[in-house]
Design a protein around this motif. Structure first.
Motif, mmCIF file in Angstrom:
data_model
loop_
_atom_site.group_PDB
_atom_site.id
_atom_site.type_symbol
_atom_site.label_atom_id
_atom_site.label_comp_id
_atom_site.label_asym_id
_atom_site.label_seq_id
_atom_site.Cartn_x
_atom_site.Cartn_y
_atom_site.Cartn_z
ATOM 1 N N HIS A 182 42.400 -44.738 38.980
ATOM 2 C CA HIS A 182 41.548 -44.005 39.926
ATOM 3 C C HIS A 182 40.427 -43.279 39.180
ATOM 4 N N ARG A 183 39.193 -43.508 39.582
ATOM 5 C CA ARG A 183 38.029 -42.904 38.935
ATOM 6 C C ARG A 183 37.221 -42.031 39.898
ATOM 7 N N GLY A 184 37.618 -42.006 41.161
ATOM 8 C CA GLY A 184 36.799 -41.314 42.152
ATOM 9 C C GLY A 184 36.591 -39.848 41.848
ATOM 10 N N PHE A 185 37.630 -39.153 41.376
ATOM 11 C CA PHE A 185 37.486 -37.717 41.113
ATOM 12 C C PHE A 185 36.554 -37.468 39.940
ATOM 13 N N ILE A 186 36.517 -38.389 38.977
ATOM 14 C CA ILE A 186 35.600 -38.241 37.839
ATOM 15 C C ILE A 186 34.163 -38.480 38.294
ATOM 16 N N ARG A 187 33.971 -39.467 39.144
ATOM 17 C CA ARG A 187 32.625 -39.746 39.661
ATOM 18 C C ARG A 187 32.100 -38.542 40.454
ATOM 19 N N ILE A 188 32.956 -37.944 41.274
ATOM 20 C CA ILE A 188 32.539 -36.767 42.047
ATOM 21 C C ILE A 188 32.234 -35.598 41.115
ATOM 22 N N ALA A 189 33.034 -35.417 40.063
ATOM 23 C CA ALA A 189 32.789 -34.329 39.115
ATOM 24 C C ALA A 189 31.411 -34.463 38.476
ATOM 25 N N ILE A 190 31.020 -35.688 38.142
ATOM 26 C CA ILE A 190 29.707 -35.906 37.527
ATOM 27 C C ILE A 190 28.593 -35.641 38.538
ATOM 28 N N GLU B 89 41.840 -26.599 28.953
ATOM 29 C CA GLU B 89 40.497 -26.007 28.945
ATOM 30 C C GLU B 89 39.533 -26.890 29.736
ATOM 31 N N PRO B 90 38.709 -26.306 30.595
ATOM 32 C CA PRO B 90 37.743 -27.128 31.345
ATOM 33 C C PRO B 90 36.698 -27.715 30.405
ATOM 34 N N PHE B 91 36.291 -28.929 30.705
ATOM 35 C CA PHE B 91 35.232 -29.523 29.883
ATOM 36 C C PHE B 91 34.144 -30.075 30.791
ATOM 37 N N LYS B 92 32.931 -29.963 30.294
ATOM 38 C CA LYS B 92 31.776 -30.386 31.071
ATOM 39 C C LYS B 92 31.656 -31.909 31.055
ATOM 40 N N VAL B 93 31.122 -32.440 32.114
ATOM 41 C CA VAL B 93 30.948 -33.880 32.264
ATOM 42 C C VAL B 93 29.471 -34.216 32.089
ATOM 43 N N PRO B 94 29.148 -35.482 31.852
ATOM 44 C CA PRO B 94 27.731 -35.852 31.717
ATOM 45 C C PRO B 94 26.948 -35.583 32.999
ATOM 46 N N LYS B 95 25.656 -35.455 32.847
ATOM 47 C CA LYS B 95 24.803 -35.246 34.008
ATOM 48 C C LYS B 95 24.670 -36.542 34.802
ATOM 49 N N LEU C 157 26.691 -42.716 36.442
ATOM 50 C CA LEU C 157 26.581 -44.014 35.787
ATOM 51 C C LEU C 157 27.962 -44.516 35.401
ATOM 52 N N ASP C 158 28.173 -45.828 35.492
ATOM 53 C CA ASP C 158 29.486 -46.410 35.218
ATOM 54 C C ASP C 158 29.955 -46.116 33.804
ATOM 55 N N GLU C 159 29.037 -46.196 32.829
ATOM 56 C CA GLU C 159 29.455 -45.943 31.443
ATOM 57 C C GLU C 159 29.859 -44.481 31.248
ATOM 58 N N ASP C 160 29.192 -43.557 31.964
ATOM 59 C CA ASP C 160 29.588 -42.151 31.880
ATOM 60 C C ASP C 160 30.962 -41.927 32.507
ATOM 61 N N VAL C 161 31.232 -42.627 33.609
ATOM 62 C CA VAL C 161 32.539 -42.501 34.251
ATOM 63 C C VAL C 161 33.639 -42.986 33.318
ATOM 64 N N GLU C 162 33.436 -44.129 32.667
ATOM 65 C CA GLU C 162 34.453 -44.666 31.762
ATOM 66 C C GLU C 162 34.656 -43.757 30.555
ATOM 67 N N THR D 250 34.032 -40.517 30.352
ATOM 68 C CA THR D 250 34.672 -39.271 30.783
ATOM 69 C C THR D 250 36.146 -39.494 31.093
ATOM 70 N N CYS D 251 36.476 -40.643 31.676
ATOM 71 C CA CYS D 251 37.881 -40.964 31.966
ATOM 72 C C CYS D 251 38.698 -41.040 30.685
ATOM 73 N N ASP D 252 38.154 -41.697 29.670
ATOM 74 C CA ASP D 252 38.865 -41.780 28.388
ATOM 75 C C ASP D 252 39.056 -40.391 27.779
ATOM 76 N N GLU D 253 38.021 -39.557 27.831
ATOM 77 C CA GLU D 253 38.128 -38.209 27.274
ATOM 78 C C GLU D 253 39.131 -37.366 28.072
ATOM 79 N N TYR D 254 39.131 -37.533 29.371
ATOM 80 C CA TYR D 254 40.045 -36.762 30.223
ATOM 81 C C TYR D 254 41.502 -37.076 29.880
ATOM 82 N N TYR D 255 41.837 -38.359 29.815
ATOM 83 C CA TYR D 255 43.237 -38.716 29.548
ATOM 84 C C TYR D 255 43.620 -38.484 28.094
ATOM 85 N N ARG D 256 42.630 -38.453 27.192
ATOM 86 C CA ARG D 256 42.939 -38.046 25.823
ATOM 87 C C ARG D 256 43.379 -36.586 25.798
ATOM 88 N N ARG D 257 42.725 -35.760 26.600
ATOM 89 C CA ARG D 257 43.107 -34.346 26.685
ATOM 90 C C ARG D 257 44.480 -34.187 27.350
#
Length: 648
Positions: A524-532, A596-602, A610-615, A617-624
Motif C-alpha cells: 500500500h502506497r496511498g498514505f505515502i502519496r497523500i503525505a507528499i 521520529e517524524p520525517f519530512k517527505v519530498p515536495k 512523483l512515482d520515484e519519490d513515492v518509492e 519514501t516507502c523504502d525509507e519509511y519501512y527502513r525506519r
C-alpha cells in the motif's frame, strides 16, 4: 389556555435552536440544530431525548382536544375534557422546557488542543458564564416545576370524582415533575456550581461537610416520601375509577378512599416541594475540601493500623477491576452484545413473526444513527466518550496487560513558521488493531506529544457496517479510510492514524504464544502519496504485544485470501486470545513505540507525488520501521520476534 399552550409548545424548539446557537456558537464542538443524538456528550443527549419525548406528549395532548368535537369521540369526552388536555399539554411542555435548558447547560463544548496543552480542555469565557449563572437558572426552573407538580396533585384530588382518567394523567405528570426537578437541581445544579473546581459528583457519600450530608439525607428522604405518595394516590385512583376507565358506571367513591387520596396527595406534593427546597439549600453548604482531613489521617496511619473494613484503596482497586472489565468488553468484544441481542430476541419471541417485527422496530430506531454519513464526517464523535477513555483506558490496559507504555523515539521539534500535519503509520495491523483508536487518547501520549493535535483514526469500511462495533469506533472519533475522508480529516484535524498493512496483514497474521514472526505488507502506497501531496510528516509507530495477544482460531489462509480479494474482508474470522479461545487479548505487555517524524519530498509541478519519490519514501519509511523494531523488541519483552516484509 390555548395561547399559553401554544406559547409553551413554541418555547421548546426556540430554546433548542436560538438559545443553543447563541450559547455555543463559539464552541470547539460546533453547535447544530440537529445535535440531538450525535454529539454534545452523554448528558446532553440524555436530556435532549427526554425533552423531545415530553414535547411529543405535549403536542399530542394539544392536538387531541381538536378531536373531542367529533361525534365518534363521545365516549372519550365522558372521561376527559378540553381543559384537562390543555393543562396536561402545558405541564408536559414545561417539563420539556426544563429538560431542554438542562441539556444546553450540560452541552459538551469540546476541548482546545493548543500547543503546550495537549488534549486538556480549557474553559472558555462562555463556559465560565454558564457555570456561574447556570445553577441559579436551573434551580429557579426546577422550583417552578416542583410547584407545578404540587398544584397538579391538589387538582387531581379535588376533581377526582369528575374525571378519573384526567386525574391519573395529572398524577403521572406530577410524579414526572418531582422526578425531574429534584435530581436535576442536585445533579446539574451542583455540577455547574462546582465545575471549575472539579470536586462535584452526583453521588457524594461521606463528602461535603456535616451540614451538606444532613440536608442531603433529609432531601432524598422527602423525595422518597413524594414518590411513595404519588404511587399511593395513583393506586387509589385506579381502584376507585376502574369502572370509568372501562366505560362502565362505577360506584360512588367512599369517604375512606377520599381521605386516603387527600392524605397521600398532600404528602406527595408537600414532600416533593420540600425535597426541592432542601436539596437546593444543600448546594450552598457543600464543602469541596471537607474530606481532606480524613484522607490526611489515612496517609499518616501506618500499615499495622489497618482495620478489617474496606479502605479507599481497596474500593478503588475494585472500581478499577470493574472498569477494566468494561473496557475489555467495549473495545475488544462489542460484537458479543450484538450477538446477545439477536439471541435474546430469537429465544424470547413466541414466533418468527414476532422476531421479525422486533428486529424491524430495532432497525427503524437505530437508523437515525446513519444520518449524515458519520463514518465519513465524524458527526458522531463523542467527546465525553473520548474523555472517559483518556481517564480510564490506560489504567485498564495496565491492569490487564501488566504494562502499557508509550515511548517517544528521537527528537520532536515543532516548526515555528507553520503548523505541521502528521500521518501516524500504525504497525502491525495484526488480528484486531483496537489500540489504534485509543493509544493517542492516553495521558502518556498527551504528555509526550503536547504539540500534536488529537489524531483521527482511519479504519476499514467494514467496521462501520457492524452495529455496536461501529458505534464504539465512531464515538472514539474513528472514520472511514477512503481517500476523500483521509484528505478531509488530515486537513481539518491536522493528524491521522492509519494501519498501512490493512486486512492483508490480517490474513498473514498468526499470533499466539508460539508466533515468533511479525509480517508487514508493504504494497500500500496511498498514505505515502497523500503525505507528499499534503506536505505532511510521516510518523512510524510500532506496537509490541497487541498482535501477539490475539490470533485467528480458524487457520484457512486460502479461503481468507480469496474472500479478501472478492469481498474486501477475510473470512472465516474468529478471534481468540485469553486462555487461547476467549475473545479478549492475552495479558501480554503493551509498548507503543512512536518514531521520529520525517519530512517527505515536495510534490511535483502539478501538485501530485512523483512515482520515484513515492518509492524512495516507502523504502525509507519501512527502513525506519525495521530500525524501531530491532532497537525496542528486547526492552518491550519480545526479543525472539522476527520482522518479515511482504512486498506483493
Amino acid at each position: 389556555m390555548e395561547v399559553i399552550a401554544a406559547t409553551a409548545l413554541a418555547a421548546v424548539p426556540i430554546t433548542h435552536g436560538v438559545a443553543g446557537h447563541r450559547l455555543h456558537k463559539d464552541a470547539t464542538n460546533s453547535w447544530r440544530f440537529r445535535n440531538i443524538f450525535f454529539s454534545g456528550g452523554y448528558r446532553f443527549m440524555t436530556f435532549q431525548g427526554f425533552s423531545w419525548s415530553f414535547f411529543v406528549v405535549a403536542l399530542v395532548l394539544a392536538l387531541g382536544r381538536m378531536f373531542l368535537h367529533i361525534e365518534q369521540m363521545s365516549a372519550v369526552r365522558t372521561h376527559v375534557n378540553e381543559r384537562s388536555l390543555l393543562g396536561g399539554s402545558i405541564c408536559s411542555a414545561l417539563i420539556s422546557e426544563v429538560l431542554m435548558v438542562s441539556s444546553l447547560l450540560t452541552y459538551h463544548r469540546g476541548h482546545h488542543a493548543k500547543p503546550g496543552q495537549g488534549h486538556r480542555r480549557t474553559p472558555s469565557a462562555m463556559s465560565q458564564v454558564l457555570q456561574t449563572s447556570g445553577t441559579a437558572i436551573i434551580t429557579v426552573l426546577c422550583f417552578i416545576l416542583a410547584l407545578v407538580g404540587f398544584g397538579l396533585l391538589m387538582a387531581a384530588h379535588h376533581s377526582q370524582a369528575k374525571s378519573p382518567v384526567a386525574q391519573l394523567m395529572f398524577v403521572a405528570l406530577a410524579l414526572s415533575c418531582f422526578a425531574i426537578a429534584v435530581p436535576v437541581t442536585h445533579g446539574v445544579g451542583g455540577r455547574l456550581k462546582f465545575a471549575l473546581t472539579e470536586t462535584w459528583s452526583f453521588c457524594n457519600p461521606g463528602r461535603g461537610g456535616m451540614r451538606f450530608m444532613l440536608l442531603q439525607g433529609f432531601g432524598w428522604a422527602s423525595f422518597a416520601f413524594s414518590v411513595a405518595g404519588c404511587a399511593v394516590t395513583a393506586g387509589m385512583m385506579i381502584r376507585s375509577g376502574s369502572a370509568a376507565l372501562f366505560g362502565r358506571n362505577g360506584e360512588r367513591i367512599s369517604d375512606d378512599d377520599l381521605r386516603v387520596i387527600a392524605v397521600a396527595s398532600g404528602v406527595a406534593g408537600g414532600a416533593g416541594f420540600a425535597a426541592q427546597i432542601i436539596l437546593a439549600c444543600s448546594l450552598l453548604h457543600f464543602q469541596p475540601q471537607a474530606s481532606a482531613p480524613a484522607s490526611a489521617a489515612e496517609s499518616v496511619s501506618g500499615p499495622d493500623e489497618s482495620s478489617g473494613k474496606d479502605t479507599p484503596s481497596t474500593r478503588s482497586s475494585w472500581l478499577g477491576f470493574f472498569e477494566m472489565l468494561l473496557v475489555l468488553h467495549v473495545i475488544h468484544a462489542p460484537h458479543l452484545l450484538l450477538i446477545a441481542i439477536i439471541a435474546t430476541v430469537l429465544v424470547a419471541a413466541p414466533s418468527l413473526a414476532w422476531s421479525a417485527t422486533t428486529f424491524a422496530i430495532i432497525g427503524v430506531a437505530y437508523s437515525p444513527t446513519c444520518i449524515g454519513a458519520p463514518g465519513a464526517t465524524g458527526l458522531r464523535t463523542w467527546t465525553g466518550f473520548q474523555l472517559w477513555a483518556t481517564r480510564v483506558v490506560e489504567d485498564a490496559a495496565r491492569r490487564w496487560h501488566g504494562e502499557c507504555r508509550v515511548v517517544r523515539d528521537g527528537s520532536w521539534r515543532k516548526s515555528n513558521c507553520e503548523e505541521r500535519r502528521y500521518i501516524f503509520g500504525y504497525h502491525p495491523h495484526g488480528m484486531y488493531p483496537a489500540a489504534a483508536c485509543w493509544f493517542h487518547l492516553t495521558p502518556q501520549f498527551a504528555s509526550l506529544f503536547p504539540s500534536v493535535p488529537p489524531p483521527v483514526t482511519l479504519g476499514a469500511s467494514v467496521i462501520f457496517r457492524v452495529p455496536i462495533l461501529r458505534d464504539v469506533a465512531m464515538w472514539a472519533g474513528a472514520r472511514n479510510v477512503s481517500r476523500g475522508v483521509f484528505l478531509k480529516s488530515l486537513r481539518e484535524e491536522g493528524a491521522v492514524v492509519v494501519c498501512p498493512g490493512g486486512q492483508a496483514e490480517l490474513v498473514e497474521h498468526v499470533g499466539g504464544d508460539f508466533d515468533d514472526e511479525v509480517t508487514l505488507c508493504t504494497r500500500h502506497r496511498g498514505f505515502i502519496r497523500i503525505a507528499i501531496e499534503e506536505k505532511a510528516d510521516l510518523v512510524p509507530v510500532f506496537v509490541f504485544g497487541e498482535s501477539q495477544a490475539t490470533r485467528n482460531l480458524i487457520k484457512w489462509k486460502a479461503a481468507q485470501r480469496w474472500t479478501y480479494k472478492r469481498l474486501g474482508f477475510p473470512m472465516p474470522f474468529l478471534p481468540g486470545g485469553f486462555k487461547g479461545y476467549l475473545p479478549f487479548p492475552a495479558p501480554l505487555p503493551l509498548s507503543f513505540v512512536v518514531g521520529e517524524p520525517f519530512k517527505v519530498p515536495k510534490p511535483g509541478p502539478e501538485g501530485t507525488a512523483l512515482d520515484e519519490d513515492v518509492e524512495h519514501t516507502c523504502d525509507e519509511y519501512y527502513r525506519r520501521i525495521q530500525d524501531l523494531f530491532e532497537r525496542y523488541k528486547a526492552s518491550s519483552g519480545f526479543p525472539h520476534l522476527r520482522l518479515v516484509l511482504k512486498h506483493d
